[in-house]
Enzyme design. Structure first.
Site, PDB file in Angstrom:
ATOM      1  N   PHE A   1      -4.931 -22.350 -40.167  1.00 44.70           N
ATOM      2  CA  PHE A   1      -3.728 -22.422 -39.340  1.00 44.70           C
ATOM      3  C   PHE A   1      -3.762 -23.733 -38.561  1.00 44.70           C
ATOM      4  O   PHE A   1      -4.742 -24.037 -37.871  1.00 44.70           O
ATOM      5  CB  PHE A   1      -3.711 -21.221 -38.387  1.00 44.70           C
ATOM      6  CG  PHE A   1      -2.543 -21.197 -37.453  1.00 44.70           C
ATOM      7  CD1 PHE A   1      -2.743 -21.207 -36.084  1.00 44.70           C
ATOM      8  CD2 PHE A   1      -1.240 -21.139 -37.939  1.00 44.70           C
ATOM      9  CE1 PHE A   1      -1.664 -21.163 -35.199  1.00 44.70           C
ATOM     10  CE2 PHE A   1      -0.157 -21.110 -37.073  1.00 44.70           C
ATOM     11  CZ  PHE A   1      -0.367 -21.122 -35.692  1.00 44.70           C
TER      12      PHE A   1
ATOM     13  N   SER B   1      -3.636 -26.865 -24.940  1.00 46.34           N
ATOM     14  CA  SER B   1      -2.982 -25.789 -24.208  1.00 46.34           C
ATOM     15  C   SER B   1      -1.482 -25.986 -24.206  1.00 46.34           C
ATOM     16  O   SER B   1      -0.702 -25.037 -24.287  1.00 46.34           O
ATOM     17  CB  SER B   1      -3.498 -25.751 -22.767  1.00 46.34           C
ATOM     18  OG  SER B   1      -4.860 -25.374 -22.766  1.00 46.34           O
TER      19      SER B   1
ATOM     20  N   ALA C   1      -3.663 -12.340 -33.496  1.00 45.52           N
ATOM     21  CA  ALA C   1      -5.020 -12.696 -33.888  1.00 45.52           C
ATOM     22  C   ALA C   1      -6.002 -12.697 -32.727  1.00 45.52           C
ATOM     23  O   ALA C   1      -7.213 -12.655 -32.914  1.00 45.52           O
ATOM     24  CB  ALA C   1      -5.024 -14.081 -34.538  1.00 45.52           C
TER      25      ALA C   1
ATOM     26  N   ILE D   1     -33.619 -13.880 -20.319  1.00 46.24           N
ATOM     27  CA  ILE D   1     -34.610 -12.833 -20.550  1.00 46.24           C
ATOM     28  C   ILE D   1     -35.707 -13.316 -21.495  1.00 46.24           C
ATOM     29  O   ILE D   1     -36.887 -12.983 -21.329  1.00 46.24           O
ATOM     30  CB  ILE D   1     -33.927 -11.555 -21.103  1.00 46.24           C
ATOM     31  CG1 ILE D   1     -33.079 -10.922 -19.991  1.00 46.24           C
ATOM     32  CG2 ILE D   1     -34.956 -10.559 -21.623  1.00 46.24           C
ATOM     33  CD1 ILE D   1     -32.234  -9.761 -20.445  1.00 46.24           C
TER      34      ILE D   1
ATOM     35  N   GLU E   1      -8.031 -20.555 -29.397  1.00 44.28           N
ATOM     36  CA  GLU E   1      -6.932 -19.580 -29.444  1.00 44.28           C
ATOM     37  C   GLU E   1      -6.360 -19.339 -28.064  1.00 44.28           C
ATOM     38  O   GLU E   1      -6.031 -18.228 -27.676  1.00 44.28           O
ATOM     39  CB  GLU E   1      -7.440 -18.279 -30.074  1.00 44.28           C
ATOM     40  CG  GLU E   1      -7.740 -18.515 -31.530  1.00 44.28           C
ATOM     41  CD  GLU E   1      -7.402 -17.349 -32.424  1.00 44.28           C
ATOM     42  OE1 GLU E   1      -6.535 -16.540 -32.063  1.00 44.28           O
ATOM     43  OE2 GLU E   1      -8.014 -17.264 -33.489  1.00 44.28           O
TER      44      GLU E   1
END
Lengths: 385, 416, 261
Positions: free
Chosen positions: A122, A131, A241, A337, A363
């Site tokens: 896409f 954006s 999506a 950790i 996305e």
């Protein structure tokens, strides 16, 4: 937590898990190290029918919805979020055709992707339009029975590897975003070329490239929907999506937790396994709780879309926002950790931390997601008066 | 009567009316009339057409009678050979056969089949009776055989399974041995089951222990199952011969005793009846790459203590003798002494062999993560404080450059 | 080409439990998988079908839960499956098993090729393949690592033996047992799994395949397991001492006692 999946959903989840653990996991570190796009895409996802999970049966898929796709993406991400990106991007790539394409287009382009014979991508983002997607500059000029595309798309997942590209380009640049249309361009079309493969922080198994159109001439029949619908199609595509990114984040986070848990049980310091120290135990408890909350939100969103909800922009944004932030936090904690070992590339968690960051960015950045959510809140509130 | 699947078709004479309907319907032409009663011969292929067609219901399918239990004398060993070379496992089996026969008070026969083997065994051609044993015959006798039974025919060349099984079956039916041993080699594991099914008798594979219970006069066979996690003790009480296979190097052969006496007996073979539907087209020696690390039963691994890449050759030699693979600690791989493929540990492979011999490896936790599930861990290290000794079943504190060669020598000595 | 694949359902783990009365393995409650070697056999059969056309029929003898293994086989590409299951089949040694399988194969005649995995990971005997071939009066080749040529009536294979590779021609119908080198088994497809779910898998008894109950199962087994035991190996941490030659000898003796030579 028991999510009461149907038989078919369990089947998809189990098979995706099997492929992930038996085939993808053993090569994940190497693919990352070599920044290599897996050659096994067809074997892993085509031959197993996993590629067709979210594609309607009429076009060669299994007829599953967003939830089924999310279940597969989640399992794959547990093994390698990079491969999951490559996998999910196909679904994203043909989504515009599924949403707005003609019957012939669906048969012609969707079917081979469902069968894993072709990959899709896409193409929306550009250098000046991230954006601010409305700022795209790629044009598609009508010339008789053809359109000619000019422009450059950036950071396209599966760029160069895919055979089928759905592209958002301006047919009427003077109208701004309302002048955008959606097209299908096939690899090998003269005028379609690719930039170099980007060198990324994470998800290195996924191929990210510039997609360049230079006088790229395509038949007018490759227009998806009508002129001017490009943006609407793009937004609907992303809304649909987006839970997939959430699922990827959940799978990644679960993978980080599972590895951190195993390590904490085994690593002995001060004469005890470190899991017996509250500091570590509490971290693990928080990680597990956040993952479960993210998972529940992603599944609920997927179910709501599959049930036919008309408006799900807010929920979709929430699922992606929350899950990706969780993935980032959990991955960082997992490295913590593991201590010094967590920082070493020989151990799996630093990769997950590098992989996680992108989920907060692509996305739609999480800042944009917050805008969307706020807007929806405002709209709902205004309607109630 | 014809046997297959352990069953046969027979005519109940008292019911047969002599109508001959079965004769006409049999596709194999296996039925003829004898004194007015139908009789089914060896050509019967169990198709049951006669059973269906008989108006008097005089034809039935029956289970083959069980062999009588205590019948049978003699312990036999199949002599596997290739191009005149006898497979070493044969001598190991002869050693066991000798021991078992002595308990049973019976003879050991080495069964040698092939083309041109009579000459090798050194027999004077002819039915029963021996001559001066040739080199092969003498060797087999020196190693424990009381007689060498020779089946010589072109049809048996290359030791194809079908003709050999057929010839052996005929021999077994004539001589009725009570025990028949085969090496669990590629050939043995292909031939022995074929023969066992032909004879309708029991076969126990990969025996690690063979004993005789003299009271019951049965062979007590011990073998591993579940990849060696379980041992089973098996007997074959009601069928003869009791057949068993054993892998090479499980048993030890007897030192040859040239003072032993025995005969070489050439058994007549009707080659026309021996057909092979497989044909050897080619035989190519291939140094198949050493056992894959993940699959190996035995792993010999080297670490920093080796001091350099050239010393890995010692470990490769030891691994080769033990039929295993070579592993390495991360230190050795990082130093460039051996490729990453061999690395065992947190950032290498995880292995769980039967035996893991850690040579010059200190036993850091990252290494242990890759091999602690091994059944038996042996550690060779000159530092008595090395952590590896805490997880090892057997530890040797010493100089690996003395211990490993000593191990290699000891193994070679045992094999002679 | 009609290919028959013989498979066995085996326990997933090598943890074992024994029925004290019959001295046979307790199979309930343990997750079953297709015997790993049989997945290679099945994959080869399916590849043959894809190359040359035809059908793949899978046969297994086992308790009712062996049905799952047959379903997995269908998901992996087999066209039909048959389960031999009956009390009478239980407790069989390799000969009794082979008789039952051979009887089932007879019912499926005509066929071109039977493919088996080299051995089952529980029994480890590798006997069933050759025994079935003998009972069916067809030729067989073991340890096949590659099928070079395949046509009606004839197959040419590469067979692994110690230190060498044989090229063997076999007439068909015939049987081969295969090793892991032959292919890489596929993962089932979703469509395959769904097909497997819907598949009708007939269950055959001794009567269905025309074999007497005396010839199968525990009754039909010439061998009997008298006893089973778990070999004991403790982590004793024994330090061997002495000269290099002495410790070498001591170590080898201990390894030999454990069955390693």
């Amino acid at each position: 937590m028991e999510y009461f999946f149907t038989e078919e959903q369990k089947m998809i989840k189990d098979l995706a898990r099997r492929v992930a653990r038996e085939r993808i996991l053993p090569v994940a570190a190497e693919l990352d190290e070599r920044e290599e796009f897996p050659a096994q895409m067809r074997e892993w996802f085509g031959e197993t029918d996993l590629m067709g999970v979210g594609i309607p049966e009429e076009y060669g898929g299994l007829g599953g919805g967003v939830l089924e796709t999310c279940l597969a993406v989640e399992e794959i991400s547990w093994a390698c979020p990079g491969v999951a990106t490559a996998y999910a991007a196909n679904w994203l790539g043909i989504m515009p055709i599924l949403l707005a394409g003609s019957e012939e287009q669906k048969q012609k382009y969707v079917r081979p992707v469902a069968r894993g014979e072709k990959l899709a991508a896409f193409c929306l983002t550009e250098a000046e339009a991230g954006s601010d997607a409305g700022a795209i500059r790629t044009t598609a000029r009508r010339e008789g029975d053809f359109y000619v595309l000019d422009g450059t798309k950036q950071w396209i997942t599966n760029g160069g590897e895919a055979d089928i590209y759905t592209v958002i380009a301006l047919t009427a640049p003077e109208k701004g975003p309302r002048g955008a249309s959606c097209f299908v361009v096939e690899k090998g079309t003269p005028g379609l070329s690719f930039g170099r493969k980007e060198k990324k922080m994470g998800i290195r198994a996924s191929a990210t490239r510039e997609v360049v159109f230079t006088g790229c001439r395509i038949p007018a029949s490759q227009l998806v929907g009508r002129e001017g619908q490009g943006f609407a199609i793009a937004m609907r595509t992303l809304d649909r999506a987006r839970p997939g990114v959430g699922a990827q984040a959940v799978g990644l986070a679960q993978g980080a937790l599972d590895r951190a848990l195993a390590y904490a049980r085994q690593r002995v310091q001060f004469g005890k396994p470190i899991i017996s120290f509250q500091a570590i135990a509490h971290m693990l408890a928080d990680m597990a709780t956040q993952i479960e909350a993210a998972r529940a939100l992603v599944y609920a969103t997927a179910r709501t879309i599959d049930a036919g909800a008309k408006d799900f922009a807010k929920e979709s944004a929430m699922a992606k926002l929350f899950a990706s932030d969780v993935a980032m936090r959990v991955a960082i904690d997992a490295v913590q950790i593991f201590g010094g070992y967590g920082y070493m590339r020989d151990y799996p968690v630093e990769k997950l931390m590098r992989d996680a960051k992108i989920t907060q960015i692509y996305e739609g950045t999480n800042q944009i997601q917050r805008n969307v959510i706020a807007q929806e809140l405002l709209r709902e509130s205004a309607r109630k008066g | 009567m014809a046997e297959g699947l352990g069953e046969f078709i027979r005519v109940l004479a008292e019911r047969c009316t002599g109508c001959e309907a079965c004769v006409g319907v049999c596709p194999a032409g296996a039925i003829e009339m004898r004194e007015g009663v139908a009789s089914i011969g060896d050509a019967c292929n169990l198709c049951r057409a006669c059973v269906s067609v008989c108006p008097a219901e005089a034809i039935e399918v029956a289970a083959a009678a069980r062999a009588e239990a205590a019948e049978g004398q003699g312990v036999w060993v199949f002599v596997e050979h290739r191009r005149g070379q006898v497979a070493p496992v044969v001598y190991e089996l002869l050693g066991q056969a000798r021991r078992l026969a002595d308990v049973l008070g019976t003879k050991v026969s080495a069964v040698l089949a092939g083309e041109g083997v009579a000459a090798l065994a050194g027999a004077v051609a002819g039915p029963v009776g021996g001559g001066a044993a040739g080199p092969l015959g003498a060797e087999l006798i020196a190693r424990g055989a009381d007689e060498v039974l020779v089946l010589d025919d072109p049809a048996l060349g290359d030791l194809r399974e079908e003709p050999v099984a057929a010839a052996l079956a005929d021999l077994v039916r004539e001589r009725k041995p009570e025990i028949f041993l085969f090496g669990a080699t590629a050939l043995g594991r292909s031939l022995a089951p074929r023969l066992a099914a032909r004879l309708g008798t029991g076969l126990t594979a990969d025996c690690t222990g063979l004993e005789v219970d003299p009271e019951r006069r049965v062979l007590v066979q011990t073998r591993p199952a579940f990849g060696g996690n379980l041992m089973a003790v098996v007997v074959c009480p009601g069928h003869r011969p009791q057949m068993a296979t054993a892998r090479p190097r499980v048993f030890r052969s007897l030192a040859p005793d040239p003072s032993r006496r025995g005969e070489v007996v050439v058994w007549p073979v009707d080659g026309s009846r021996l057909v092979s539907r497989t044909r050897l087209l080619d035989y190519v020696e291939e140094v198949t790459e050493t056992v894959k690390l993940e699959d190996a039963d035995v792993i010999v691994a080297g670490g920093r203590g080796l001091g350099g890449p050239e010393h890995f050759s010692l470990l490769f030699e030891l691994a080769r003798l033990l039929g295993g693979a070579v592993g390495a600690s991360r230190a050795a791989v990082d130093a460039g002494w051996i490729p990453y493929y061999h690395q065992v540990g947190q950032t290498g492979k995880t292995v769980a062999p039967k035996v893991y011999i850690a040579v010059g490896i200190s036993g850091a936790i990252q290494h242990l993560a890759g091999m602690s599930s091994s059944d038996v861990i042996v550690a060779i290290n000159k530092n008595p404080q090395a952590p590896i000794f805490k997880v090892a079943n057997y530890g040797i504190v010493g100089d690996l450059f003395e211990v490993v060669p000593a191990l290699i020598e000891a193994i070679k000595r045992r094999r002679e | 080409m009609k290919v028959i694949v013989l498979i066995k359902q085996v326990p997933e783990t090598t943890e074992v439990r024994i029925n004290p009365e019959t001295n046979t393995l307790v199979r309930e409650g343990v997750k079953g998988i297709i015997n790993p070697f049989d997945t290679y056999a099945l994959e080869e059969g399916v590849r043959i079908k894809e190359r040359l056309g035809g059908t793949v029929v899978v046969v297994s003898m086992g308790p009712p839960q062996a049905r799952e293994a047959l379903q997995d086989a269908i998901a992996l590409g087999a066209d039909e499956a048959v389960l031999l299951s009956d009390r009478a089949f239980a407790g069989a040694d390799t000969l009794a098993t082979s008789r039952a399988l051979a009887a089932a194969v007879r019912k499926l005649e005509p066929y071109d090729l039977i493919i088996c995995g080299k051995q089952a990971i529980d029994g480890d005997t590798a006997q069933v393949g050759p025994e079935v071939a003998e009972l069916l009066d067809i030729p067989h080749v073991t340890y096949v690592r590659r099928i070079r040529e395949l046509e009606p009536g004839r197959v040419v294979v590469e067979r692994m033996v110690e230190g060498a590779v044989e090229t063997v021609e076999m007439s068909l119908p015939g049987l081969i047992t295969v090793v892991k080198d032959i292919n890489q088994p596929r993962i089932p497809s979703l469509k395959g799994i769904m097909k497997a779910r819907r598949a009708a898998i007939p269950v055959w008894t001794p009567a269905d395949v025309g074999i007497s109950e005396e010839l199968v199962g525990l009754r039909g087994s010439p061998t009997v397991v008298e006893k089973v035991f778990v070999p004991q190996v403790e982590r004793r941490g024994e330090i061997l001492e002495g000269s290099p030659r002495e410790v070498a000898e001591a170590l080898l003796s201990r390894l030999e006692a454990l069955g390693v030579r």
